[in-house]
Design a protein around this motif. Sequence first.
Motif, short mmCIF file in Angstrom:
data_model
loop_
_atom_site.label_atom_id
_atom_site.label_comp_id
_atom_site.label_asym_id
_atom_site.label_seq_id
_atom_site.Cartn_x
_atom_site.Cartn_y
_atom_site.Cartn_z
N VAL A 137 8.34 13.36 -51.20
CA VAL A 137 9.78 13.15 -51.41
C VAL A 137 10.57 14.34 -50.89
O VAL A 137 11.63 14.18 -50.26
CB VAL A 137 10.07 12.90 -52.91
CG1 VAL A 137 11.58 12.84 -53.16
CG2 VAL A 137 9.41 11.61 -53.36
N ALA A 138 10.08 15.56 -51.15
CA ALA A 138 10.77 16.76 -50.65
C ALA A 138 10.81 16.76 -49.12
O ALA A 138 11.82 17.14 -48.50
CB ALA A 138 10.06 18.01 -51.16
N ILE A 139 9.72 16.33 -48.50
CA ILE A 139 9.68 16.25 -47.04
C ILE A 139 10.67 15.21 -46.54
O ILE A 139 11.41 15.43 -45.57
CB ILE A 139 8.25 15.92 -46.57
CG1 ILE A 139 7.31 17.09 -46.87
CG2 ILE A 139 8.23 15.58 -45.07
CD1 ILE A 139 5.84 16.76 -46.73
N ALA A 140 10.71 14.06 -47.20
CA ALA A 140 11.65 12.99 -46.81
C ALA A 140 13.08 13.48 -46.91
O ALA A 140 13.91 13.20 -46.02
CB ALA A 140 11.43 11.77 -47.70
N ARG A 141 13.41 14.21 -47.97
CA ARG A 141 14.78 14.69 -48.14
C ARG A 141 15.16 15.69 -47.04
O ARG A 141 16.29 15.71 -46.56
CB ARG A 141 14.95 15.35 -49.51
CG ARG A 141 16.40 15.71 -49.81
CD ARG A 141 16.60 16.23 -51.20
NE ARG A 141 15.94 17.51 -51.40
CZ ARG A 141 15.96 18.18 -52.54
NH1 ARG A 141 16.57 17.68 -53.59
NH2 ARG A 141 15.33 19.33 -52.64
N ALA A 142 14.20 16.50 -46.61
CA ALA A 142 14.49 17.47 -45.55
C ALA A 142 14.65 16.78 -44.20
O ALA A 142 15.48 17.17 -43.39
CB ALA A 142 13.38 18.51 -45.48
N LEU A 143 13.86 15.75 -43.95
CA LEU A 143 13.86 15.10 -42.65
C LEU A 143 15.00 14.12 -42.46
O LEU A 143 15.46 13.89 -41.34
CB LEU A 143 12.53 14.37 -42.43
CG LEU A 143 11.29 15.24 -42.27
CD1 LEU A 143 10.05 14.37 -42.16
CD2 LEU A 143 11.41 16.12 -41.04
N ILE A 144 15.50 13.52 -43.54
CA ILE A 144 16.52 12.49 -43.41
C ILE A 144 17.80 13.02 -42.78
O ILE A 144 18.52 12.30 -42.09
CB ILE A 144 16.83 11.84 -44.78
CG1 ILE A 144 17.65 10.56 -44.58
CG2 ILE A 144 17.55 12.81 -45.69
CD1 ILE A 144 17.89 9.80 -45.88
N ALA A 145 18.08 14.29 -43.00
CA ALA A 145 19.31 14.89 -42.46
C ALA A 145 19.19 15.25 -40.99
O ALA A 145 20.16 15.71 -40.39
CB ALA A 145 19.67 16.13 -43.27
N LYS A 146 17.99 15.04 -40.40
CA LYS A 146 17.75 15.38 -39.00
C LYS A 146 18.22 16.80 -38.69
O LYS A 146 19.12 17.02 -37.87
CB LYS A 146 18.43 14.37 -38.08
CG LYS A 146 17.90 12.95 -38.24
CD LYS A 146 18.56 11.97 -37.30
CE LYS A 146 17.98 10.58 -37.49
NZ LYS A 146 18.63 9.57 -36.60
N PRO A 147 17.61 17.78 -39.34
CA PRO A 147 18.06 19.17 -39.17
C PRO A 147 17.81 19.68 -37.76
O PRO A 147 16.91 19.23 -37.07
CB PRO A 147 17.21 19.93 -40.20
CG PRO A 147 15.97 19.11 -40.33
CD PRO A 147 16.42 17.69 -40.21
N ARG A 148 18.64 20.65 -37.38
CA ARG A 148 18.42 21.31 -36.09
C ARG A 148 17.06 22.02 -36.09
O ARG A 148 16.35 22.04 -35.09
CB ARG A 148 19.51 22.34 -35.83
CG ARG A 148 20.90 21.77 -35.62
CD ARG A 148 21.84 22.88 -35.19
NE ARG A 148 23.17 22.37 -34.90
CZ ARG A 148 24.24 22.59 -35.66
NH1 ARG A 148 24.13 23.33 -36.75
NH2 ARG A 148 25.42 22.10 -35.34
N LEU A 149 16.74 22.64 -37.22
CA LEU A 149 15.50 23.39 -37.39
C LEU A 149 15.01 23.18 -38.81
O LEU A 149 15.80 23.20 -39.75
CB LEU A 149 15.76 24.88 -37.13
CG LEU A 149 14.60 25.85 -37.35
CD1 LEU A 149 13.47 25.58 -36.36
CD2 LEU A 149 15.08 27.30 -37.21
N LEU A 150 13.71 22.94 -38.96
CA LEU A 150 13.12 22.71 -40.28
C LEU A 150 12.27 23.91 -40.66
O LEU A 150 11.39 24.33 -39.90
CB LEU A 150 12.27 21.45 -40.26
CG LEU A 150 11.60 21.05 -41.59
CD1 LEU A 150 12.65 20.79 -42.67
CD2 LEU A 150 10.73 19.81 -41.39
#
Length: 239
Positions: free
Chosen positions: A145-158
């Motif tokens: 879930v934490a990974i999904a929340r980080a990826l959904i925003a399509k960050p410039r850098l993760l």
Amino acid sequence: MNWSAELHVLTGGFELKVELGGNREPVSLIGPNGSGKTTVLRAITGALPLERGEIRVGDVTLASTERDVDVPIAAREVGYIPQGFGLFPHLRVIDNVAFALTVGERRVTKEERHAKARVVLKELGCEALAERRVTRLSGGEKQRVAIARALIAKPRLLLLDEPLSALDVQTRRSVRAALVERLHALKQPALFVTHDVRDVAALHGDVIVLDAGRVAQRGTLEELRENPVNDFVAEFVGS
């Protein structure tokens, strides 16, 4: 998309002075405890000020002491996955994931946020968790879930700060596979802090070694095995 970070940071008597960067392939960041790995992540997010330096992702400058640029944390579009998941216990899974689309200047309806959240959850194999409360999840489920929340925003850098360290061996294996597959499919620029050589091997990218706030070595896992710069690297890679 290339990214680079020239960081000179002073915090609590510790000096970090490094230059690092990468492209669309994940980069692993390793080093002994106290070497500055988390300081690097905090500086890139903007949580720690730069004494000197510059942070760029693609054509966007997030910080530059020379040009007096310091983009606010919420506007940097840098994703961050902490060791402790960082989820909201009072919210359902779908609301935790969708929350990332409420940050900054995004204008997305609740229905759109939930639809996007379900897509990412499905891609990570945990769509069935959408209506659950976070308190009812296992460690592996919380990490997905934490990974999904980080990826959904399509960050410039993760940025990932030992994201698998709290998981048992079997769960870590499955979550690692899902995460690595997703990062490579998205061509997502990422900096992955880890103490596990299996994470580095799965990522198949460059490895940066920190030691006492400096970059001690950089190369592939195979290159580190062939010529470890110090005892930590030799032990880490199994030389």
